[in-house]
Motif scaffolding. Structure first.
Motif, PDB file in Angstrom:
ATOM      1  N   ALA A  55      88.142  48.266  27.764  1.00 47.98           N
ATOM      2  CA  ALA A  55      87.698  48.841  29.102  1.00 47.98           C
ATOM      3  C   ALA A  55      86.934  49.873  28.892  1.00 47.98           C
ATOM      4  O   ALA A  55      86.031  50.237  29.734  1.00 47.98           O
ATOM      5  N   PRO A  56      86.904  51.039  27.886  1.00 51.80           N
ATOM      6  CA  PRO A  56      85.987  51.970  27.858  1.00 51.80           C
ATOM      7  C   PRO A  56      84.473  51.516  27.530  1.00 51.80           C
ATOM      8  O   PRO A  56      83.552  52.164  28.096  1.00 51.80           O
ATOM      9  N   LEU A  57      84.422  50.379  26.900  1.00 51.45           N
ATOM     10  CA  LEU A  57      83.165  49.864  26.959  1.00 51.45           C
ATOM     11  C   LEU A  57      82.572  49.532  28.302  1.00 51.45           C
ATOM     12  O   LEU A  57      81.294  49.647  28.540  1.00 51.45           O
ATOM     13  N   LEU A  58      83.340  49.037  29.070  1.00 52.25           N
ATOM     14  CA  LEU A  58      82.875  48.717  30.619  1.00 52.25           C
ATOM     15  C   LEU A  58      82.679  50.087  31.189  1.00 52.25           C
ATOM     16  O   LEU A  58      81.592  50.378  32.191  1.00 52.25           O
ATOM     17  N   LEU A  59      83.355  50.893  31.049  1.00 56.89           N
ATOM     18  CA  LEU A  59      83.290  52.398  31.813  1.00 56.89           C
ATOM     19  C   LEU A  59      82.240  53.541  31.359  1.00 56.89           C
ATOM     20  O   LEU A  59      81.730  54.138  32.089  1.00 56.89           O
ATOM     21  N   PHE A  60      82.172  53.532  30.112  1.00 57.25           N
ATOM     22  CA  PHE A  60      81.400  54.725  29.319  1.00 57.25           C
ATOM     23  C   PHE A  60      80.184  54.206  28.610  1.00 57.25           C
ATOM     24  O   PHE A  60      79.635  55.093  28.146  1.00 57.25           O
ATOM     25  N   THR A  61      79.965  53.145  28.292  1.00 51.98           N
ATOM     26  CA  THR A  61      78.784  52.629  27.341  1.00 51.98           C
ATOM     27  C   THR A  61      77.473  53.077  27.868  1.00 51.98           C
ATOM     28  O   THR A  61      76.644  53.297  26.941  1.00 51.98           O
ATOM     29  N   LEU A  62      77.206  52.822  29.031  1.00 58.31           N
ATOM     30  CA  LEU A  62      75.945  53.278  29.487  1.00 58.31           C
ATOM     31  C   LEU A  62      75.738  54.678  29.427  1.00 58.31           C
ATOM     32  O   LEU A  62      74.559  55.156  29.021  1.00 58.31           O
ATOM     33  N   HIS A  63      76.545  55.621  29.730  1.00 55.15           N
ATOM     34  CA  HIS A  63      76.457  57.083  29.564  1.00 55.15           C
ATOM     35  C   HIS A  63      76.235  57.175  28.054  1.00 55.15           C
ATOM     36  O   HIS A  63      75.645  58.237  27.588  1.00 55.15           O
ATOM     37  N   ALA A  64      76.958  56.551  27.006  1.00 53.30           N
ATOM     38  CA  ALA A  64      76.907  56.740  25.570  1.00 53.30           C
ATOM     39  C   ALA A  64      75.540  56.333  25.355  1.00 53.30           C
ATOM     40  O   ALA A  64      74.923  56.787  24.237  1.00 53.30           O
ATOM     41  N   GLY A  65      74.987  55.332  25.684  1.00 47.10           N
ATOM     42  CA  GLY A  65      73.568  54.737  25.431  1.00 47.10           C
ATOM     43  C   GLY A  65      72.688  56.018  25.654  1.00 47.10           C
ATOM     44  O   GLY A  65      71.591  56.439  25.128  1.00 47.10           O
ATOM     45  N   GLY A  66      72.534  56.908  26.761  1.00 50.65           N
ATOM     46  CA  GLY A  66      71.824  57.947  27.011  1.00 50.65           C
ATOM     47  C   GLY A  66      72.054  58.973  26.113  1.00 50.65           C
ATOM     48  O   GLY A  66      71.246  59.581  25.563  1.00 50.65           O
ATOM     49  N   LEU A  67      73.167  59.059  25.854  1.00 54.21           N
ATOM     50  CA  LEU A  67      73.667  60.001  24.434  1.00 54.21           C
ATOM     51  C   LEU A  67      72.906  59.561  23.194  1.00 54.21           C
ATOM     52  O   LEU A  67      72.520  60.694  22.705  1.00 54.21           O
ATOM     53  N   ALA A  68      72.951  58.417  22.699  1.00 58.27           N
ATOM     54  CA  ALA A  68      72.361  58.015  21.820  1.00 58.27           C
ATOM     55  C   ALA A  68      70.824  58.245  21.804  1.00 58.27           C
ATOM     56  O   ALA A  68      70.301  58.575  20.679  1.00 58.27           O
ATOM     57  N   ARG A 338      65.668  52.367  24.156  1.00 51.48           N
ATOM     58  CA  ARG A 338      66.402  51.368  23.127  1.00 51.48           C
ATOM     59  C   ARG A 338      67.878  51.650  23.449  1.00 51.48           C
ATOM     60  O   ARG A 338      68.910  50.770  23.382  1.00 51.48           O
ATOM     61  N   GLY A 339      68.005  53.031  23.023  1.00 53.95           N
ATOM     62  CA  GLY A 339      69.840  53.342  23.338  1.00 53.95           C
ATOM     63  C   GLY A 339      70.265  52.747  24.469  1.00 53.95           C
ATOM     64  O   GLY A 339      71.512  52.430  24.428  1.00 53.95           O
ATOM     65  N   ARG A 340      69.616  52.986  25.746  1.00 49.73           N
ATOM     66  CA  ARG A 340      70.213  52.853  26.992  1.00 49.73           C
ATOM     67  C   ARG A 340      70.232  51.292  27.126  1.00 49.73           C
ATOM     68  O   ARG A 340      71.057  50.867  27.591  1.00 49.73           O
ATOM     69  N   VAL A 341      69.094  50.736  26.863  1.00 50.79           N
ATOM     70  CA  VAL A 341      68.979  49.223  26.764  1.00 50.79           C
ATOM     71  C   VAL A 341      70.263  48.499  25.952  1.00 50.79           C
ATOM     72  O   VAL A 341      70.878  47.537  26.553  1.00 50.79           O
ATOM     73  N   LEU A 342      70.375  48.934  24.689  1.00 49.80           N
ATOM     74  CA  LEU A 342      71.462  48.444  23.902  1.00 49.80           C
ATOM     75  C   LEU A 342      72.899  48.720  24.473  1.00 49.80           C
ATOM     76  O   LEU A 342      73.770  48.073  24.334  1.00 49.80           O
ATOM     77  N   ALA A 343      72.900  50.007  25.072  1.00 53.60           N
ATOM     78  CA  ALA A 343      74.262  50.173  25.601  1.00 53.60           C
ATOM     79  C   ALA A 343      74.645  49.198  26.915  1.00 53.60           C
ATOM     80  O   ALA A 343      75.809  48.829  26.965  1.00 53.60           O
ATOM     81  N   LEU A 344      73.530  48.727  27.615  1.00 53.17           N
ATOM     82  CA  LEU A 344      73.670  47.868  28.966  1.00 53.17           C
ATOM     83  C   LEU A 344      73.883  46.411  28.137  1.00 53.17           C
ATOM     84  O   LEU A 344      74.832  45.857  28.776  1.00 53.17           O
ATOM     85  N   TYR A 345      73.340  46.269  26.903  1.00 51.64           N
ATOM     86  CA  TYR A 345      73.615  44.818  26.634  1.00 51.64           C
ATOM     87  C   TYR A 345      75.085  44.926  25.881  1.00 51.64           C
ATOM     88  O   TYR A 345      76.004  43.911  26.085  1.00 51.64           O
TER      89      TYR A 345
END
Length: 422
Positions: A55-68, A338-345
């Motif tokens: 579930a956290p991947l669903l909720l927070f991954t996009l923000h984590a991609g920006g962090l990356a 790339r970080g945000r695109v791979l976070a979306l992936y």
């Protein structure tokens, strides 16, 4: 085949990951077996635990991609692995003390999921910093290869260790394994990383989404990955149920069934190490269809041996599809995003797993363990056919063409390049 291993930083990364991922797969088997033992083989309970972990991947991954995209990926990965180490150790201690309850397992699964939401996009985008754009397909395929080497050995070893010393010991071994990745990251030479000229001060999630939506060559494989990730890739739920409730296997036999699938995955990973360019969209769609057919047939397998064979083939198709999709998306994305695109992936491929786990868990509870594999295979095949129709109707290509490679990487030591502190 092993060209990326000539890069020192990548060798350190790969060595640490082999140990760490092996421990992670041991943990997967131990956690699933613990949940089934605590709940009397409840498919719904296993589905809930799986959902909590993803579930956290669903909720927070996009923000984590920006962090990356904004932060030092190497430091992010060190912190994430230390956090995972602490969580696995605490759960292992509870199990060994005989104090573990189902809600404890759910809480720690949620905690590990939060860490993974940060770790996964950072790790995936960090590979390009380790080797550069030219070696990215080879390094990505080798990453899948060592991941599946660990996936072959981890469940088999875990099955034996659970029988000998219990799930708690396996969890503690997993905690120790994270330190291998931390050590490899710490020993790297930051000056040799391939980084873009600068990191954006603001890496908005919406900008990454717009980048994908404006690129049909990225959008279609992303949509295909969303359906297959949600319904087809729920093996953490479907395999233990198949092993324990259909074939009445013990922990060791369950580990071998998981290993059979991992062995096929390993073969696909080595097959894709020879890839040098961006795969065409038709290959992505074709491997998705093959995966759906094979998963459906695995659900129909009449015997344990037949199931092992079909899962071997399913494992091959699953990784071939995942690698083709990953390369199609990663080699088509601008490195600045790339970080945000791979976070979306990651979000659509892994973050949708909680939804599928709850659905397939309820389906398996009412119709039996086989129904999870049958539904996942059928949905994957239908998604592939729909993607083929959409591809033929639009007849559109990437604005820059399939051979497009982003030219934004700079060599080590280039002026203006951000350097990470050791």
């Amino acid at each position: 085949m092993f060209q990326s291993l000539t890069v020192r930083n990548f060798r350190l990364f790969a060595a640490g990951q082999i140990v760490s991922v092996g421990g992670t797969w041991m943990m997967v088997v131990a956690q699933d077996w613990l949940v089934l033992s605590l709940t009397g083989d409840s498919a719904s309970a296993l589905g809930v635990i799986t959902a909590l972990q993803f579930a956290p991947l669903l909720l927070f991954t996009l923000h984590a991609g920006g962090l990356a995209d904004r932060r030092d990926k190497r430091r992010l990965l060190i912190g994430a692995n230390l956090a995972s180490c602490a969580l696995a150790a605490l759960l292992g201690v509870l199990v060994l003390a005989g104090a573990v309850r189902l809600w404890h397992v759910g809480l720690f699964a949620l905690g590990l999921g939060l860490v993974n939401a940060v770790e996964v996009p950072a790790r995936m985008s960090f590979v390009s910093e380790l080797v550069g754009t030219d070696l990215l397909p080879n390094a990505s395929a080798l990453s899948a290869a060592y991941f599946n080497c660990a996936r072959v050995l981890g469940p088999a070893v875990a099955g034996l260790l659970i029988g000998w010393c219990g799930t708690g010991t396996v969890m503690l071994l997993n905690a120790v394994s994270y330190l291998a990745t931390v050590t490899g990251l710490w020993l790297m030479r930051p000056a040799e990383l391939h980084r873009t000229a600068h990191r954006p001060r603001r890496a908005r999630v919406t900008d990454g989404i717009r980048h994908v939506v404006a690129r049909p060559d990225l959008l279609l494989p992303m949509a295909l990955a969303a359906v297959i990730g949600m319904l087809g890739f729920n093996f953490q739920l479907t395999l233990p149920l198949l092993a324990k409730t259909v074939f009445h296997a013990d922990a060791a036999a369950f580990g071998l069934l998981t290993t059979a699938m991992a062995a096929g995955s390993l073969g696909a990973a080595f097959a894709t190490t020879l890839r040098r360019g961006r795969p065409p969209l038709r290959r992505v769609i074709g491997t998705a269809a093959a995966f759906g057919v094979l998963e459906f047939l695995a659900g129909l397998a009449p015997t344990y041996t037949t199931a092992g064979l079909m899962l071997f083939l399913t494992g091959f198709a699953s990784v071939y599809f995942a690698q083709a999709t990953n390369h199609r998306i990663q080699l088509g994305a601008d490195p600045a995003y790339r970080g945000r695109v791979l976070a979306l992936y990651t979000l659509v491929f892994q973050g949708t797993t909680p939804l599928g786990a709850l659905l397939l868990g309820a389906l398996s509870e009412s119709l039996g363990a086989r129904s999870g594999l049958l539904a996942g295979g059928a949905a994957s095949l239908l998604a592939a056919l729909a993607a083929l129709v959409a591809h033929r109707v639009t007849g559109r290509r990437s604005p820059a063409g399939d051979a497009w490679h982003p030219p934004l990487d700079r060599p080590a030591g280039a002026p203006g390049r951000d350097r990470a502190a050791p």
